[in-house]
Design a protein around this motif. Structure first.
Motif, PDB file in Angstrom:
ATOM      1  N   GLU A   2       0.810  -1.199   0.000  1.00 46.26           N
ATOM      2  CA  GLU A   2       0.000   0.000   0.000  1.00 46.26           C
ATOM      3  C   GLU A   2       0.854   1.264   0.000  1.00 46.26           C
ATOM      4  OE1 GLU A   2      -3.168   0.191   2.715  1.00 46.26           O
ATOM      5  OE2 GLU A   2      -3.953  -1.805   2.292  1.00 46.26           O
ATOM      6  N   PHE A   7      -2.540   7.634  -6.054  1.00 42.96           N
ATOM      7  CA  PHE A   7      -3.872   8.131  -5.704  1.00 42.96           C
ATOM      8  C   PHE A   7      -4.930   7.346  -6.475  1.00 42.96           C
ATOM      9  CE2 PHE A   7      -7.500  10.811  -6.826  1.00 42.96           C
ATOM     10  CZ  PHE A   7      -7.963  11.189  -5.572  1.00 42.96           C
ATOM     11  N   SER A  10      -5.709   3.799  -5.124  1.00 38.27           N
ATOM     12  CA  SER A  10      -6.456   3.779  -3.862  1.00 38.27           C
ATOM     13  C   SER A  10      -7.684   4.689  -3.887  1.00 38.27           C
ATOM     14  CB  SER A  10      -5.539   4.198  -2.708  1.00 38.27           C
ATOM     15  OG  SER A  10      -5.012   5.500  -2.926  1.00 38.27           O
ATOM     16  N   ILE A  11      -8.185   4.984  -5.079  1.00 39.41           N
ATOM     17  CA  ILE A  11      -9.278   5.957  -5.191  1.00 39.41           C
ATOM     18  C   ILE A  11     -10.548   5.501  -4.480  1.00 39.41           C
ATOM     19  CG2 ILE A  11     -10.174   5.044  -7.388  1.00 39.41           C
ATOM     20  CD1 ILE A  11     -10.633   8.006  -8.199  1.00 39.41           C
ATOM     21  N   TYR A  12     -10.759   4.185  -4.394  1.00 32.65           N
ATOM     22  CA  TYR A  12     -11.970   3.701  -3.727  1.00 32.65           C
ATOM     23  C   TYR A  12     -11.979   4.051  -2.237  1.00 32.65           C
ATOM     24  CZ  TYR A  12     -14.092   1.026  -7.552  1.00 32.65           C
ATOM     25  OH  TYR A  12     -14.723   0.660  -8.707  1.00 32.65           O
ATOM     26  N   SER A  13     -10.806   4.104  -1.634  1.00 35.09           N
ATOM     27  CA  SER A  13     -10.741   4.432  -0.208  1.00 35.09           C
ATOM     28  C   SER A  13     -10.923   5.931   0.028  1.00 35.09           C
ATOM     29  CB  SER A  13      -9.402   3.981   0.377  1.00 35.09           C
ATOM     30  OG  SER A  13      -8.331   4.700  -0.223  1.00 35.09           O
ATOM     31  N   GLN A  14     -10.874   6.717  -1.048  1.00 30.36           N
ATOM     32  CA  GLN A  14     -10.993   8.166  -0.928  1.00 30.36           C
ATOM     33  C   GLN A  14     -12.259   8.702  -1.585  1.00 30.36           C
ATOM     34  OE1 GLN A  14      -7.103  10.032  -1.941  1.00 30.36           O
ATOM     35  NE2 GLN A  14      -6.391   7.939  -2.239  1.00 30.36           N
ATOM     36  N   PHE A  15     -13.120   7.777  -1.979  1.00 25.51           N
ATOM     37  CA  PHE A  15     -14.312   8.182  -2.720  1.00 25.51           C
ATOM     38  C   PHE A  15     -15.529   7.484  -2.141  1.00 25.51           C
ATOM     39  CE2 PHE A  15     -17.410   7.775  -6.133  1.00 25.51           C
ATOM     40  CZ  PHE A  15     -17.451   9.069  -6.636  1.00 25.51           C
ATOM     41  N   ASP A  16     -16.580   8.233  -1.864  1.00 25.12           N
ATOM     42  CA  ASP A  16     -17.808   7.693  -1.299  1.00 25.12           C
ATOM     43  C   ASP A  16     -18.812   7.445  -2.427  1.00 25.12           C
ATOM     44  OD1 ASP A  16     -20.019   6.987   0.137  1.00 25.12           O
ATOM     45  OD2 ASP A  16     -19.963   8.702   1.498  1.00 25.12           O
TER      46      ASP A  16
END
Length: 307
Positions: A2, A7, A10-16
């Motif tokens: 990780e 960015f 790992s966009i899923y962890s930063q996007f709702d």
């Protein structure tokens, strides 16, 4: 691993996936994308009717009412198709049919309706379109040709919606795939291909270009919907090699060391390709038979005129 992620990885962890809440109801980006797809298809259809009236002699007002029929067919077909083909609880749903379209879970919480099948949606769409044409005395093949060129660009929103909703993701990226390491998305601790975006490109943008080009050369009613069926089937078949097969179904026809097998999406897409080829053959065979049947009559009239 990780620590080396970009960015994008790992966009899923930063996007709702939830865009906002309205009166306690969660509105997902997927729902917004779906609405945008429907609106875009509607206006593309109106554009082609307005600018190519000879090819698509369909009244603007007819399209206004048709899209409601089509939407009902897509929703019913997509949901029923998923339940009957993909859902392991299909027999429960068949015994409790109202649960198929219930947006609430067993505790009464609003969770929406999840689980849609494109191929099921296509069947529902075709059935409702056929009924519409029967009631309105409209040429079914003309209407289908219009939809064949109107749907692909709108479909891009559908697949992007899948991506934003963090569903229908791709297969695990191998360690030796350097390009996959760059474009991959981290899902539950595993780097996976963003197959939804690949599908949006192939089944949306590329398919629109193919249908638009064919529209310049294929002028028989029914030819464009046949091209769409063949083109979508090929695009989906290819994209499935990067898409994770449904866990409850896996792969079929696997031969160890020889053939990796086919997903259900590839099997259904193969049937779609065959159906498209059948429609294309039917359209042009019927046209040739009509021409041959008219030729003797024309020759007889010419002979009588000379006499």
């Amino acid at each position: 691993m990780e620590s080396h992620l970009s960015f994008w990885n790992s966009i899923y962890s930063q996007f709702d996936p939830v865009a906002f809440s309205l009166f306690g109801l969660k509105v997902h980006w997927y729902g917004i994308a779906y609405a945008c797809a429907l609106i875009l298809a509607f206006f593309i259809a109106k554009f082609f009717i307005r600018h190519f009236p000879q090819r698509f002699p369909i009244a603007q007002t007819m399209i206004d009412s048709y899209f409601l029929w089509a939407e009902v067919g897509v929703i019913l077909g997509a949901r029923l198709g998923y339940v009957l083909i993909y859902d392991p609880n299909r027999f429960y749903y068949l015994a409790n049919p109202l649960e198929i379209f219930s947006p609430f879970d067993s505790y009464g919480n609003f969770v929406g309706i999840s689980g849609m099948s494109f191929h099921g949606g296509a069947v529902g769409f075709l059935f409702m379109s056929w009924l519409f044409c029967r009631f309105k005395k409209q040429s079914f093949l003309q209407l289908m040709d219009l939809l064949a060129i109107s749907v692909p660009l709108a479909y891009i929103f559908g697949r992007v919606g899948n991506f934003l909703n963090q569903e229908l993701y791709g297969r695990i990226v191998p360690d030796n795939d350097s390009f996959g390491q760059v474009v991959g998305i981290l899902v539950n601790g595993e780097l996976r291909y963003p197959s939804q975006l690949l599908e949006s490109f192939l089944e949306g943008f590329v398919l629109f270009i193919v249908v638009a080009i064919c529209a310049r050369f294929l002028h028989k009613n029914g030819a464009l919907i046949a091209v769409y069926g063949i083109g979508y089937g090929v695009a989906r078949f290819v994209a499935e090699y990067w898409r994770e097969p449904d866990s409850q179904m896996g792969l079929y026809f696997v031969i160890d060391g020889v053939f990796d097998g086919l997903s259900m999406g590839q099997i259904l897409s193969s049937l779609m390709i065959l159906a498209g080829c059948g429609i294309l053959g039917y359209v042009y065979l019927c046209d040739n038979s009509q021409k041959s049947s008219k030729s003797p009559k024309i020759a007889k009239r010419t002979q009588n005129h000379k006499t």
